[in-house]
Design a protein around this motif. Structure first.
Motif, PDB file in Angstrom:
ATOM      1  N   ALA A 300      31.138  46.634  33.052  1.00 62.24           N
ATOM      2  CA  ALA A 300      31.109  45.062  33.309  1.00 62.24           C
ATOM      3  C   ALA A 300      31.881  44.294  32.678  1.00 62.24           C
ATOM      4  N   GLU A 301      32.018  44.485  31.359  1.00 62.18           N
ATOM      5  CA  GLU A 301      33.142  43.799  30.445  1.00 62.18           C
ATOM      6  C   GLU A 301      34.363  43.819  30.762  1.00 62.18           C
ATOM      7  N   ALA A 302      34.464  44.930  31.378  1.00 62.20           N
ATOM      8  CA  ALA A 302      36.044  45.049  32.041  1.00 62.20           C
ATOM      9  C   ALA A 302      36.261  44.000  33.183  1.00 62.20           C
ATOM     10  N   ILE A 303      35.342  43.833  33.818  1.00 63.82           N
ATOM     11  CA  ILE A 303      35.349  42.723  35.106  1.00 63.82           C
ATOM     12  C   ILE A 303      35.417  41.411  34.556  1.00 63.82           C
ATOM     13  N   LEU A 304      34.791  41.122  33.423  1.00 61.43           N
ATOM     14  CA  LEU A 304      34.777  39.745  32.554  1.00 61.43           C
ATOM     15  C   LEU A 304      36.254  39.587  32.193  1.00 61.43           C
ATOM     16  N   GLU A 305      36.684  40.460  31.437  1.00 67.13           N
ATOM     17  CA  GLU A 305      37.934  40.506  30.899  1.00 67.13           C
ATOM     18  C   GLU A 305      39.180  40.216  32.120  1.00 67.13           C
ATOM     19  N   LYS A 306      38.915  40.906  33.174  1.00 66.19           N
ATOM     20  CA  LYS A 306      39.754  40.593  34.326  1.00 66.19           C
ATOM     21  C   LYS A 306      39.850  39.092  34.902  1.00 66.19           C
ATOM     22  N   TYR A 307      38.920  38.700  34.586  1.00 62.65           N
ATOM     23  CA  TYR A 307      38.653  37.158  35.602  1.00 62.65           C
ATOM     24  C   TYR A 307      38.590  36.164  34.465  1.00 62.65           C
ATOM     25  N   LYS A 308      38.839  36.424  33.160  1.00 64.07           N
ATOM     26  CA  LYS A 308      38.796  35.350  32.073  1.00 64.07           C
ATOM     27  C   LYS A 308      39.687  33.966  32.376  1.00 64.07           C
ATOM     28  N   ASP A 309      40.691  34.358  33.011  1.00 63.79           N
ATOM     29  CA  ASP A 309      41.770  33.220  33.266  1.00 63.79           C
ATOM     30  C   ASP A 309      41.564  32.686  34.732  1.00 63.79           C
ATOM     31  N   ASN A 310      40.658  33.100  35.661  1.00 64.13           N
ATOM     32  CA  ASN A 310      40.532  32.821  36.732  1.00 64.13           C
ATOM     33  C   ASN A 310      40.376  31.262  36.872  1.00 64.13           C
ATOM     34  N   PRO A 311      41.183  30.512  37.633  1.00 67.34           N
ATOM     35  CA  PRO A 311      41.111  29.136  37.764  1.00 67.34           C
ATOM     36  C   PRO A 311      39.688  28.715  38.542  1.00 67.34           C
ATOM     37  N   GLN A 312      39.249  29.472  39.701  1.00 70.65           N
ATOM     38  CA  GLN A 312      38.096  29.083  40.315  1.00 70.65           C
ATOM     39  C   GLN A 312      37.058  29.075  39.277  1.00 70.65           C
ATOM     40  N   ALA A 313      36.867  30.141  38.569  1.00 73.73           N
ATOM     41  CA  ALA A 313      35.663  30.265  37.371  1.00 73.73           C
ATOM     42  C   ALA A 313      35.923  29.311  36.640  1.00 73.73           C
ATOM     43  N   GLN A 314      36.984  28.974  36.032  1.00 80.27           N
ATOM     44  CA  GLN A 314      37.010  27.874  34.835  1.00 80.27           C
ATOM     45  C   GLN A 314      36.566  26.680  35.409  1.00 80.27           C
ATOM     46  N   HIS A 315      37.021  26.417  36.609  1.00 78.45           N
ATOM     47  CA  HIS A 315      36.849  24.871  37.145  1.00 78.45           C
ATOM     48  C   HIS A 315      35.304  24.866  37.372  1.00 78.45           C
ATOM     49  N   ARG A 316      34.525  25.793  37.657  1.00 79.94           N
ATOM     50  CA  ARG A 316      33.165  25.844  37.680  1.00 79.94           C
ATOM     51  C   ARG A 316      32.311  25.961  36.338  1.00 79.94           C
ATOM     52  N   GLY A 317      33.140  26.321  35.364  1.00 83.35           N
ATOM     53  CA  GLY A 317      32.499  26.646  34.010  1.00 83.35           C
ATOM     54  C   GLY A 317      31.938  27.722  33.925  1.00 83.35           C
ATOM     55  N   VAL A 318      32.040  28.850  34.927  1.00 85.21           N
ATOM     56  CA  VAL A 318      31.538  30.168  34.821  1.00 85.21           C
ATOM     57  C   VAL A 318      32.202  31.172  34.636  1.00 85.21           C
ATOM     58  N   LEU A 319      31.901  32.547  34.435  1.00 81.91           N
ATOM     59  CA  LEU A 319      32.668  33.619  34.135  1.00 81.91           C
ATOM     60  C   LEU A 319      33.276  34.444  35.190  1.00 81.91           C
ATOM     61  N   LEU A 320      32.725  34.271  36.642  1.00 86.13           N
ATOM     62  CA  LEU A 320      33.211  34.959  37.549  1.00 86.13           C
ATOM     63  C   LEU A 320      33.328  34.189  38.901  1.00 86.13           C
ATOM     64  N   PRO A 321      34.400  34.176  39.819  1.00 89.94           N
ATOM     65  CA  PRO A 321      34.699  33.418  41.022  1.00 89.94           C
ATOM     66  C   PRO A 321      33.796  33.732  42.067  1.00 89.94           C
ATOM     67  N   ALA A 322      32.486  33.647  42.002  1.00 87.90           N
ATOM     68  CA  ALA A 322      31.745  34.055  43.231  1.00 87.90           C
ATOM     69  C   ALA A 322      31.908  32.974  44.360  1.00 87.90           C
ATOM     70  N   ALA A 323      31.783  33.830  45.441  1.00 89.34           N
ATOM     71  CA  ALA A 323      31.876  33.123  46.966  1.00 89.34           C
ATOM     72  C   ALA A 323      30.464  32.658  47.109  1.00 89.34           C
ATOM     73  N   SER A 324      30.048  32.170  48.164  1.00 91.48           N
ATOM     74  CA  SER A 324      28.625  32.000  48.699  1.00 91.48           C
ATOM     75  C   SER A 324      27.905  33.223  48.755  1.00 91.48           C
ATOM     76  N   ASN A 325      26.610  33.353  48.701  1.00 90.31           N
ATOM     77  CA  ASN A 325      25.775  34.622  49.155  1.00 90.31           C
ATOM     78  C   ASN A 325      26.195  34.983  50.484  1.00 90.31           C
ATOM     79  N   GLN A 326      25.958  34.125  51.433  1.00 88.73           N
ATOM     80  CA  GLN A 326      26.325  34.426  52.920  1.00 88.73           C
ATOM     81  C   GLN A 326      27.711  35.225  53.118  1.00 88.73           C
ATOM     82  N   LYS A 327      28.765  34.229  52.457  1.00 94.31           N
ATOM     83  CA  LYS A 327      30.047  34.974  52.517  1.00 94.31           C
ATOM     84  C   LYS A 327      30.372  36.614  51.854  1.00 94.31           C
ATOM     85  N   THR A 328      29.904  36.408  50.756  1.00 89.50           N
ATOM     86  CA  THR A 328      29.763  37.547  49.883  1.00 89.50           C
ATOM     87  C   THR A 328      29.383  38.860  50.794  1.00 89.50           C
ATOM     88  N   ASN A 329      28.071  38.417  51.379  1.00 87.58           N
ATOM     89  CA  ASN A 329      27.483  39.632  52.061  1.00 87.58           C
ATOM     90  C   ASN A 329      28.239  40.109  53.464  1.00 87.58           C
TER      91      ASN A 329
END
Length: 413
Positions: A300-329
């Motif tokens: 899990a830590e490796a995935i956080l490291e992979k996305y630590k500079d992701n613009p989408q996540a940074q814009h939302r103030g979160v660690l991972l750039p998740a899409a909506s639950n519906q799109k994700t499924n």
């Protein structure tokens, strides 16, 4: 018939305190009681259990005694003023008049629906509120179809009404589904309706419980999860950027047990250093607000490291750039097809996979798994333990068959 009227005081344990007691006022009219808090509290040792009144040996206790005397006087005045005009005045009427709510009146189903929404809108997860909204819509449709009305008095909701509503759910055209509601879908609506009725009883809007003869019966549902081989296949498969991002966030949940909404809202402040000097996740489940505290596994830590500079996540103030639950499924369905996994892959399967394949199967005690999942009852987690037991049984049955075949081959030789 002469009315009987009495006012008394009692104490109950104050919330969050071992020694303090809250003083309650009890009104009794013709044997029917109504209670409310006096907003005063004292130490239990200062309560005179014989007189049902505080002792008055300090200035503060005298102040409390005077306050209770004023309450008793004002309640008596209200009773004397209204008993002549309304001989059937009740203890609840007197309580409401004292609290400034006016005489008690018949409350309707719409009243408890509104009251529940106002009280719970800041404490229930959006998904849970949405589910209550669906139950409300079914209740309104039932009232229109079977009672030719848009509302009903709470006191008119009987056991027959409850059973009729259950039958309606089983046989009516669903609101948002092409197929009829499953048994468990019906039971979920009945469960929410029962909670609304229980709330009405707690605030004394209804006296008899119409659910007293109703017992919800859920069908047992096997929890779907990924095997170690299936999880490895998803982890090692090369995807395009769109599916890779969804895959990574799904795998992150497989190694943390967090639900979609909790993963989507995970921020830097949720990553802390534990007493062992390692990184931990500290958060609350949005669905239940239960505390979740678990070590951050390397996967899990490796995935956080992979996305630590992701613009989408940074814009939302979160660690991972998740899409909506519906799109994700929808994307997970594509991932399952590409990996030739026949199971219906949804994000929630990640949580099940954490409970079974990642933890219980690897010997993590069920009590520990329960804490990490944020369960309040161990029985909730034991469902996963049963899944693991079933898997062990299946595997051993296959082993027995192979061993038997080997014995037959040896005998033939």
């Amino acid at each position: 018939m002469q009315s009987t009227f009495n006012i008394s005081f009692l104490i109950r344990k104050a919330r969050g305190s071992k020694e303090n007691r809250t003083i309650y006022v009890r009104i009794n009219v013709n044997g029917k009681r109504a209670e409310f808090s006096s907003q005063q509290s004292i130490h239990e040792k200062h309560w005179d259990s014989k007189k049902c009144f505080p002792k008055s040996n300090t200035i503060e206790l005298k102040r409390i005694c005077n306050h209770l005397d004023r309450i008793k006087f004002n309640l008596s005045e209200i009773y004397r003023e209204h008993i002549i005009q309304n001989p059937s005045i009740s203890s609840k009427d007197i309580k409401n008049l004292f609290l400034g709510n006016g005489p008690s009146e018949d409350n309707y189903l719409s009243d408890i629906l509104t009251y529940h929404e106002e009280k719970m809108k800041n404490t229930l997860a959006p998904g849970t509120l949405k589910n209550y909204g669906a139950t409300e819509n079914y209740l309104k449709r039932f009232l229109a179809a079977k009672h030719k009305t848009d509302d009903i008095k709470l006191k008119d909701i009987t056991s027959k009404f409850v059973f009729d509503f259950e039958y309606y759910l089983r046989t009516s055209k669903p609101i948002d589904h092409h197929n009829p509601l499953s048994n468990n879908g019906v039971m979920k609506h009945m469960e929410r309706f029962k909670k609304l009725i229980n709330l009405a009883m707690k605030i004394e809007w209804i006296e008899k419980n119409p659910f007293r003869n109703f017992t919800p019966k859920f069908d047992r549902v096997e929890r779907e999860f990924l095997t170690e081989a299936e999880l490895t296949k998803i982890k090692e498969k090369d995807f395009g950027r769109r599916l890779e991002q969804v895959r990574d966030i799904f795998v992150f949940s497989c190694y943390t047990g967090l639900s979609f909404i909790d993963v989507a809202n995970l921020s830097e402040e949720n990553i802390i250093i534990g007493m062992d000097g390692e990184k931990w996740i500290s958060t609350h489940r949005q669905k239940t607000f239960n505390k979740v505290f678990l070590p951050l596994l390397p996967q899990a830590e490796a995935i956080l490291e992979k996305y630590k500079d992701n613009p989408q996540a940074q814009h939302r103030g979160v660690l991972l750039p998740a899409a909506s639950n519906q799109k994700t499924n929808a994307y997970l369905k594509e991932i399952a097809d590409i990996c030739e996994i026949k199971k219906k892959l949804t994000f929630h399967i990640a949580r099940h996979t954490f409970a079974t394949t990642v933890t219980l199967t690897n010997g993590v005690p069920i009590e520990t798994v329960s804490k990490m999942l944020g369960h309040t009852k161990l029985a909730t987690t034991q469902i996963y333990a049963k899944v693991v037991e079933n898997k062990i049984g299946t595997d051993m049955a296959a082993l027995k068959k192979r061993l038997s075949n080997n014995e037959l081959v040896k005998k033939a030789d």
